[in-house]
Write a protein that holds these residues in place. Structure first.
Motif, short mmCIF file in Angstrom:
data_model
loop_
_atom_site.label_atom_id
_atom_site.label_comp_id
_atom_site.label_asym_id
_atom_site.label_seq_id
_atom_site.Cartn_x
_atom_site.Cartn_y
_atom_site.Cartn_z
N TYR A 183 0.84 -1.21 0.00
CA TYR A 183 0.00 0.00 0.00
C TYR A 183 0.87 1.26 0.00
O TYR A 183 0.59 2.22 -0.72
N ILE A 184 1.90 1.22 0.84
CA ILE A 184 2.78 2.40 0.95
C ILE A 184 3.44 2.69 -0.40
O ILE A 184 3.49 3.83 -0.85
N ALA A 185 3.91 1.63 -1.05
CA ALA A 185 4.55 1.80 -2.35
C ALA A 185 3.55 2.29 -3.39
O ALA A 185 3.83 3.23 -4.15
N GLY A 221 2.60 5.81 -2.72
CA GLY A 221 3.74 6.72 -2.61
C GLY A 221 3.77 7.50 -1.31
O GLY A 221 4.06 8.70 -1.29
N VAL A 222 3.46 6.84 -0.18
CA VAL A 222 3.48 7.53 1.11
C VAL A 222 4.91 7.87 1.48
O VAL A 222 5.81 7.02 1.42
N ASP A 223 5.13 9.13 1.85
CA ASP A 223 6.46 9.59 2.21
C ASP A 223 6.72 9.33 3.69
O ASP A 223 6.14 9.97 4.56
N LEU A 224 7.62 8.37 3.99
CA LEU A 224 7.87 8.01 5.39
C LEU A 224 8.87 8.94 6.07
O LEU A 224 9.14 8.80 7.26
N SER A 225 9.40 9.90 5.31
CA SER A 225 10.41 10.77 5.92
C SER A 225 9.77 11.94 6.67
O SER A 225 10.48 12.72 7.30
N VAL A 226 8.44 12.06 6.56
CA VAL A 226 7.79 13.19 7.25
C VAL A 226 7.71 12.93 8.76
O VAL A 226 7.50 13.85 9.54
N GLY A 270 12.03 -6.37 8.15
CA GLY A 270 11.91 -5.09 7.46
C GLY A 270 10.54 -4.79 6.86
O GLY A 270 10.41 -3.87 6.07
N VAL A 271 9.52 -5.55 7.24
CA VAL A 271 8.17 -5.29 6.72
C VAL A 271 7.48 -4.25 7.62
O VAL A 271 7.54 -4.35 8.85
N GLN A 272 6.86 -3.27 6.98
CA GLN A 272 6.22 -2.19 7.73
C GLN A 272 4.79 -2.58 8.12
O GLN A 272 4.01 -2.98 7.25
N TYR A 273 4.45 -2.46 9.41
CA TYR A 273 3.11 -2.85 9.85
C TYR A 273 2.26 -1.67 10.34
O TYR A 273 1.06 -1.83 10.58
#
Lengths: 307, 453
Positions: free
Chosen positions: B119-121, B124-129, B143-146
């Motif tokens: 979903y994130i990919a 295009g959710v920006d995880l740096s915010v 390394g999987v994001q939950y």
């Protein structure tokens, strides 16, 4: 229940055999109880015994491990500690509660007819366990609690009632004595009322004082009721949980980690339902044995009145 | 005292029984909300203080996405996790729920929460915010994001400004305390000076009666268990010690001498009478002891800010200062953060993701910021929350400076978390009760590490 032994007089008539047409209505009336018993007691016991032989974390299917849980329990220091502290709780709780309730019931029986006083004795039992536990927890607070303020004011040292490992279980046992005293008193009181008045009149004619009357008449004739009370309260006492859950949560250093709290902790905090079920089966076995032994030793099914 | 013989078995087993009975219908059913066939997303959270903000988020979310409605249920912390766990078993769980790092590893290991990477990919959710470190908390070992971070918390010193002033300690003094494990530095000096016995003698004055203390300089909120989040983690961090080498490590370091010397120093405060004994701290909560004047300083988490500052009185002026500067020259804090997980039991993963994405967006986190209850995870929203707190007259930089300066250590996240706690809680209680010394930590650490073999 209290008067049951007294009604066991020789029957004059044979009980009538149920007529054929009554079986179906009887079954219908019994059905809700049977259903409740089956769904909430019988099946969970069967299922619990099964789970005790498995490794089960609730989220994935149970896997059979045979006696592994029971072997682990045998060498689990926390389990043995929980048995010790549970026993400590039961001994203090039952001893103090039974003696106090007996005394209170005799006083109520011999010296007052006041419904108000009888009602007041029952009051603590009407308050929810959790509320009682929290109120005493706050009252007994080392710094801000009323009890310690009073101790301090009369020149005594403050006491860490719930926080001192040597005292915490005693505190919890006494808090529950306070709550259950009225209920136990009521049970014994009912038993006292079932003792015929003429026995007391005879004792009084023979010149027996209060103490002698209590020892030679009240206590022996009360035995079946006391046996019933002891079985019920001891079995209940072994299952101390809520007071611990809302105050010390097993601490300090497992000093109040009673067996039911340990079962809860294993199941619902650590998701080790197989192990918790095995612990539950162990507890159930212990309680069944205790109840049987008590019934036998105290001859709960016989009254001295019949002899 | 329950009267039934088999209650414990019944309680444990009837859950499993119920699980078998209630397979059928499911939390996320279609309902007729506002004309069309809106999909209802069920959402669980435990903090009632945050409920209004999230209700606002849900309303905004539905307004922007009429095909969805959100049904929020708030349940107190004590029952929340039982509800979530049994919800997985019954298939009746919330579609989305607020999660905690102490619990989600278990859920993830049992495949009860959905991975978000695709979903994130795709979106295009920006995880740096998000504030640094928070994203990592919600990644599994592989390394999987939950989860998407929603908020964070740090530790600072709550204190009673009136007591500090009476002791001649200004706000600057309180914010610049130093600490070391040998003599406790100016932190211990301040604690000693703030301690007052029943005769009004201060802890560092001759004639101080340590057995008759009226106000403790520092309060002990339990022994801290395995985490010491609010108790000692900020001290050990300044010695370069943390429980593990990063998230998902398979070894704990409770046998490290730096940990032992920190706890030795901490326990010495009990012996000196500057901090209540374990027996004396059990009971009414630390916040109420602070408010009632029984304690001058209590280290605790940013989530308590609202309660402490809402309790100002004639005798209690709340204030907050940064944790003391340690031997490495920095003030440290443990950093923990919450996120929203999607249940594997959901019927509408896409709808659940839409809501999770919204919860993790600045749109919702700015609403949360304005409520001034917690610090949202997005950096710009954090700034808004700080401004909202300050508008209420509460300075919270002692909490937030840590994320800017990077002086944070992550809440320890590993497998077997509850088992680790079950070993460390009694071990730490024994030390803080004075019944064993810190040399017992070596054996405790061996038991902990044996869990991973």
């Amino acid at each position: 229940m209290a008067t049951m032994p007294l009604s066991a007089a020789p029957r004059r008539t044979k009980p009538t055999r149920p007529r054929r047409g009554q079986a179906v209505p009887a079954l219908l009336f019994l059905l809700p109880a049977i259903l409740g018993f089956g769904v909430f007691f019988a099946w969970p016991v069967v299922r619990g015994v099964y789970l005790s032989f498995t490794d089960y974390n609730l989220l994935s299917a149970p896997s059979w491990v045979g006696l592994e849980n029971y072997q682990a329990i045998a060498s689990d220091p926390v389990f043995w500690n929980s048995m010790v502290v549970t026993l400590q709780y039961v001994v203090i709780n039952i001893t103090v509660q039974t003696i106090a309730a007996l005394g209170l019931a005799v006083l109520l029986h011999r010296f007052t007819r006041s419904m108000v006083i009888r009602g007041v004795v029952m009051l603590p039992y009407l308050i929810a366990n959790v509320v009682v536990a929290l109120v005493w927890y706050w009252l007994a607070d080392y710094n801000l609690g009323l009890i310690n303020s009073v101790l301090d004011a009369i020149g005594l040292d403050r006491v860490g009632f719930f926080g001192d490992a040597n005292i915490a279980m005693t505190t919890i046992a006494l808090v529950n004595v306070w709550r259950h005293l009225g209920y136990t008193t009521l049970l014994i009181f009912a038993g006292l009322q079932a003792i015929p008045k003429d026995v007391y009149e005879a004792a009084s004619v023979d010149g027996a004082g209060e103490w002698r009357t209590f020892r030679s008449i009240t206590l022996p004739l009360l035995r079946p009721v006391l046996a019933f009370v002891l079985v019920v309260t001891v079995v209940g006492s072994f299952q101390i949980f809520d007071t611990i859950a809302v105050t010390t949560q097993g601490g300090p250093v497992d000093a109040t980690n009673a067996i039911t709290y340990y079962i809860y902790d294993r199941a619902f905090t650590r998701f080790d339902f197989g192990y918790a079920s095995a612990l539950s089966v162990v507890l159930m076995t212990i309680l069944a044995v205790i109840a049987l032994v008590q019934m036998r030793v105290l001859r709960a099914d016989q009254s001295d009145l019949e002899r | 005292m329950k009267k039934s013989l088999i209650t414990p078995v019944a309680a444990a087993a009837s859950l499993a029984l119920l699980a078998g009975c209630t397979g059928g219908d499911d939390g996320s059913s279609s309902s007729e909300g506002g004309g069309g066939d809106a999909t209802t997303i069920s959402y669980g959270l435990w903090d009632s203080n945050q409920l209004p903000a999230y209700q606002q988020c849900a309303a905004d979310f539905s307004a922007a996405n009429p095909q969805y409605t959100v049904d929020i249920e708030q349940i107190g912390w004590d029952d929340y996790w039982s509800k979530i766990t049994t919800g997985f078993v019954s298939g009746e769980n919330y579609d989305v729920f607020t999660s905690h790092v102490a619990y989600y590893p278990e859920f993830q290991k049992n495949n009860q929460v959905l991975p978000l990477d695709e979903y994130i990919a795709a979106d295009g959710v920006d995880l740096s915010v998000y504030q640094d470190g928070l994203v990592d908390l919600w990644q599994s070992p592989d390394g999987v994001q939950y989860g998407l971070p929603k908020d964070f918390d740090t530790i600072a010193l709550f204190y009673n400004e009136q007591m500090a002033e009476a002791a001649g300690l200004s706000a600057e003094d309180m914010a610049g305390l130093t600490w070391n494990p040998d003599d406790g530095g100016t932190y211990e000096q301040a604690i000693a000076h703030l301690t007052i016995d029943a005769n009004g003698v201060r802890g560092d004055e001759p004639g101080f009666d340590k057995d008759n203390v009226d106000t403790y300089g520092l309060w002990m909120e339990g022994a801290g268990g395995a985490d010491g989040q609010t108790q000692w983690s900020f001290l050990t961090a300044s010695l370069g010690w943390t429980q593990t080498d990063g998230a998902w490590a398979e070894e704990y370091h409770f046998d490290d001498p730096r940990f032992a010397e920190t706890i030795d120093w901490w326990y010495s405060l009990v012996e000196k009478g500057y901090m209540p004994s374990y027996a004396a701290q059990e009971g009414i909560s630390w916040a109420d002891q602070l408010i009632a004047g029984k304690a001058a300083i209590v280290p605790n988490g940013s989530w308590m800010t609202g309660y402490v500052f809402g309790s100002a009185s004639d005798t209690f002026t709340p204030a907050v200062a940064e944790t003391p500067v340690g031997p490495d020259g920095s003030s440290w804090s443990m950093l923990n953060g919450l996120a929203d997980n999607i249940s594997a039991t959901t019927d509408n993963p896409d709808a659940a993701w839409a809501w999770v994405k919204y919860l993790g967006s600045a749109d919702c986190q700015d609403v949360v910021a304005d409520a001034a209850v917690v610090f949202p995870a997005i950096k710009t929203s954090t700034d808004k929350a700080v401004a909202a707190f300050e508008a209420n007259g509460v300075g919270v930089s002692a909490f937030t400076d840590h994320v800017d300066a990077g002086t944070t250590v992550l809440f320890p996240i590993t497998d077997f978390k509850s088992d680790v706690n079950a070993i460390m809680a009694p071990a730490m209680e024994a030390i803080m009760s004075g019944s064993t010394g810190t040399d017992s930590l070596v054996a405790a650490n061996e038991s902990v590490n044996a869990l991973f073999n």
